[in-house]
Scaffold this active site. Structure first.
Site, PDB file in Angstrom:
ATOM      1  N   ARG A 167       8.074  -2.808  -1.539  1.00 15.72           N
ATOM      2  CA  ARG A 167       8.761  -4.072  -1.310  1.00 15.72           C
ATOM      3  C   ARG A 167       8.401  -5.058  -2.413  1.00 15.72           C
ATOM      4  O   ARG A 167       9.247  -5.767  -2.935  1.00 15.72           O
ATOM      5  CB  ARG A 167       8.385  -4.630   0.062  1.00 15.72           C
ATOM      6  CG  ARG A 167       9.139  -5.904   0.413  1.00 15.72           C
ATOM      7  CD  ARG A 167       8.673  -6.445   1.745  1.00 15.72           C
ATOM      8  NE  ARG A 167       9.474  -7.584   2.155  1.00 15.72           N
ATOM      9  CZ  ARG A 167       9.232  -8.321   3.214  1.00 15.72           C
ATOM     10  NH1 ARG A 167       8.198  -8.029   3.990  1.00 15.72           N
ATOM     11  NH2 ARG A 167       9.986  -9.338   3.543  1.00 15.72           N
ATOM     12  N   ASP A 221       5.601  -8.073  -4.271  1.00 18.12           N
ATOM     13  CA  ASP A 221       5.149  -9.433  -3.998  1.00 18.12           C
ATOM     14  C   ASP A 221       5.979 -10.438  -4.774  1.00 18.12           C
ATOM     15  O   ASP A 221       6.436 -10.150  -5.888  1.00 18.12           O
ATOM     16  CB  ASP A 221       3.677  -9.593  -4.399  1.00 18.12           C
ATOM     17  CG  ASP A 221       2.761  -8.706  -3.574  1.00 18.12           C
ATOM     18  OD1 ASP A 221       2.999  -8.591  -2.361  1.00 18.12           O
ATOM     19  OD2 ASP A 221       1.826  -8.119  -4.161  1.00 18.12           O
ATOM     20  N   THR A 225       2.504   0.614 -12.779  1.00 13.49           N
ATOM     21  CA  THR A 225       2.887  -0.469 -11.883  1.00 13.49           C
ATOM     22  C   THR A 225       4.077  -1.252 -12.427  1.00 13.49           C
ATOM     23  O   THR A 225       4.501  -1.086 -13.564  1.00 13.49           O
ATOM     24  CB  THR A 225       1.718  -1.423 -11.624  1.00 13.49           C
ATOM     25  OG1 THR A 225       1.370  -2.085 -12.846  1.00 13.49           O
ATOM     26  CG2 THR A 225       0.511  -0.678 -11.095  1.00 13.49           C
ATOM     27  N   TYR A 226       4.550  -2.134 -11.574  1.00  6.88           N
ATOM     28  CA  TYR A 226       5.767  -2.899 -11.839  1.00  6.88           C
ATOM     29  C   TYR A 226       5.462  -4.340 -11.473  1.00  6.88           C
ATOM     30  O   TYR A 226       5.110  -4.619 -10.338  1.00  6.88           O
ATOM     31  CB  TYR A 226       6.875  -2.328 -10.950  1.00  6.88           C
ATOM     32  CG  TYR A 226       8.287  -2.747 -11.232  1.00  6.88           C
ATOM     33  CD1 TYR A 226       9.052  -2.042 -12.150  1.00  6.88           C
ATOM     34  CD2 TYR A 226       8.873  -3.795 -10.541  1.00  6.88           C
ATOM     35  CE1 TYR A 226      10.369  -2.382 -12.374  1.00  6.88           C
ATOM     36  CE2 TYR A 226      10.189  -4.139 -10.763  1.00  6.88           C
ATOM     37  CZ  TYR A 226      10.932  -3.430 -11.677  1.00  6.88           C
ATOM     38  OH  TYR A 226      12.259  -3.755 -11.902  1.00  6.88           O
ATOM     39  N   GLU A 267      -3.921   5.058 -11.983  1.00  6.33           N
ATOM     40  CA  GLU A 267      -2.910   3.994 -12.061  1.00  6.33           C
ATOM     41  C   GLU A 267      -3.086   3.198 -13.344  1.00  6.33           C
ATOM     42  O   GLU A 267      -4.188   2.768 -13.676  1.00  6.33           O
ATOM     43  CB  GLU A 267      -3.036   3.062 -10.857  1.00  6.33           C
ATOM     44  CG  GLU A 267      -2.045   1.899 -10.873  1.00  6.33           C
ATOM     45  CD  GLU A 267      -2.219   0.991  -9.681  1.00  6.33           C
ATOM     46  OE1 GLU A 267      -1.811   1.415  -8.574  1.00  6.33           O
ATOM     47  OE2 GLU A 267      -2.787  -0.121  -9.847  1.00  6.33           O
ATOM     48  N   ASP A 288       1.625  -2.833  11.354  1.00  9.01           N
ATOM     49  CA  ASP A 288       1.470  -2.263  10.018  1.00  9.01           C
ATOM     50  C   ASP A 288       1.645  -0.739  10.061  1.00  9.01           C
ATOM     51  O   ASP A 288       2.292  -0.158   9.180  1.00  9.01           O
ATOM     52  CB  ASP A 288       0.092  -2.615   9.466  1.00  9.01           C
ATOM     53  CG  ASP A 288      -0.116  -2.107   8.055  1.00  9.01           C
ATOM     54  OD1 ASP A 288       0.422  -2.723   7.124  1.00  9.01           O
ATOM     55  OD2 ASP A 288      -0.807  -1.087   7.893  1.00  9.01           O
ATOM     56  N   ALA A 325       5.152  -8.346 -10.545  1.00 10.93           N
ATOM     57  CA  ALA A 325       5.738  -9.140  -9.466  1.00 10.93           C
ATOM     58  C   ALA A 325       7.083  -9.708  -9.895  1.00 10.93           C
ATOM     59  O   ALA A 325       7.219 -10.273 -10.975  1.00 10.93           O
ATOM     60  CB  ALA A 325       4.794 -10.273  -9.083  1.00 10.93           C
ATOM     61  N   HIS A 330      -1.369  -4.661   5.979  1.00 10.77           N
ATOM     62  CA  HIS A 330      -0.720  -5.548   5.022  1.00 10.77           C
ATOM     63  C   HIS A 330      -0.873  -6.992   5.482  1.00 10.77           C
ATOM     64  O   HIS A 330      -0.822  -7.284   6.685  1.00 10.77           O
ATOM     65  CB  HIS A 330       0.764  -5.185   4.897  1.00 10.77           C
ATOM     66  CG  HIS A 330       1.444  -5.833   3.741  1.00 10.77           C
ATOM     67  ND1 HIS A 330       1.921  -7.126   3.783  1.00 10.77           N
ATOM     68  CD2 HIS A 330       1.720  -5.373   2.496  1.00 10.77           C
ATOM     69  CE1 HIS A 330       2.474  -7.432   2.611  1.00 10.77           C
ATOM     70  NE2 HIS A 330       2.356  -6.395   1.817  1.00 10.77           N
ATOM     71  N   ALA A 335      10.790  -2.080   2.240  1.00  9.55           N
ATOM     72  CA  ALA A 335      10.564  -0.881   1.437  1.00  9.55           C
ATOM     73  C   ALA A 335      11.248   0.332   2.047  1.00  9.55           C
ATOM     74  O   ALA A 335      11.693   1.230   1.316  1.00  9.55           O
ATOM     75  CB  ALA A 335       9.059  -0.625   1.294  1.00  9.55           C
TER      76      ALA A 335
END
Length: 318
Positions: free
Chosen positions: A118, A120, A59-60, A28, A172, A62, A163, A139
């Site tokens: 989904r 943060d 990653t993307y 990652e 979860d 927040a 989660h 999600a």
């Protein structure tokens, strides 16, 4: 919308091809904030490229705060390297139209593997989650949206400790099974520090739905090189470092004003290796390493697992 993406293998397909070491591995990355950090990212990318990961993910931020960089760099990974990129996509602060446009932007760059999250809220990741008035709530909806847009391969996140927004572990588990039933082909866990938590998650999914439980559940591992850094990351994610693990790293860090980074790093490599060895013995399909855009620590763990990593390492790296 019909995808114009260049056909690329799915993650599930990639996990089934020959690989170095006892199991496939993946890495990652996160979008860099400036030119210097981007240069460091690309040094790590080229090192890992020589090691042959099954895939890499990007990653993307927040609230979509790194959207443009994520799309650009994911495209560069797809077009300028031999790596198979998985682009993260989150629902935070995006309308359905914006989400469709982002999926289209990935498709235009030949990216057909997407991790649907989904996400943060910006500012306080543990704060209240607010749906975009024209967006999606969960999600699972994002998985369906992506699947409806073309020939994409979608993965999702999973949480060995549960989660932090879940009512309990059963809730979860139902959420994860729902995402898999919606069309997700695999899941990647949040980083964790207790292998038993991962194994219990795997067992819960199998009990809830054996068909979905057969899909790859990929453990996320981060070789710890700084105790302060990992503590901040766990605070922001809602995950927990078990007391015995905390004590092990605290002893290495020492009592001084500054932690003993060399000692912490040595324990971190040992601990990540121990986790990986047990996970391999338990039959995981892949090991997913959170690299923090550095290659050396992960490469050292891979070397201990039987991957010839030394020849891929440049003379100076983290």
């Amino acid at each position: 919308m019909t995808s114009t993406a260049i056909p690329a293998p799915s993650i599930v397909d990639r996990l089934s091809v020959p690989h170095r070491g006892p199991v496939p591995f993946s890495v990652e990355f996160f979008p860099p904030r400036d030119a210097e950090a981007e240069a460091r990212l690309w040094r790590a990318v080229r090192t890992f490229e020589r090691l042959g990961p099954a895939f890499v993910s990007l990653t993307y931020g927040a609230g979509g705060t790194t959207r443009d960089r994520t799309v650009r760099i994911a495209g560069d990974l797809a077009t300028q390297t031999t790596l198979l990129p998985v682009a993260h996509l989150t629902a935070v602060n995006h309308s359905v139209d914006e989400l469709r446009a982002l999926v289209g932007a990935y498709a235009d760059k030949g990216i057909t593997n997407i991790l649907a999250l989904r996400g943060d809220p910006p500012g306080d990741p543990l704060g209240e989650w607010t749906k975009h008035p024209e967006g999606v709530e969960y999600a699972e909806e994002l998985v369906r949206l992506i699947a409806d847009l073309g020939d994409f391969h979608v993965g999702v996140a999973s949480f060995p400790e549960g989660h932090h927004r879940a009512i309990d572990l059963d809730h979860d588990t139902r959420t994860l099974v729902g995402k898999l039933r919606a069309g997700a082909e695999y899941s990647i866990t949040q980083m964790f520090f207790d292998v038993d938590d991962f194994l219990r998650l795997r067992d819960r999914v199998h009990r809830a739905d054996p068909e979905q439980g057969a899909k790859p559940l990929i453990p996320g591992i981060m070789p710890i090189t700084s105790l302060a850094t990992v503590r901040r990351m766990t605070e922001l994610s809602g995950s927990v470092i078990p007391d015995d693990v905390q004590e092990r790293f605290a002893a290495a860090a020492g009592d001084g004003a500054e932690e003993n980074r060399e000692a912490v790093r040595a324990v971190g490599i040992d601990f990540a290796t121990e986790m990986a060895q047990r996970l391999i013995a338990e039959g995981v399909p892949c090991l997913h390493f959170c690299s923090l855009n550095f290659a050396k620590a992960t490469s050292e763990v891979l070397e201990r697992l039987g991957v010839d990593a030394r020849s891929a390492m440049p003379a100076a790296s983290h």
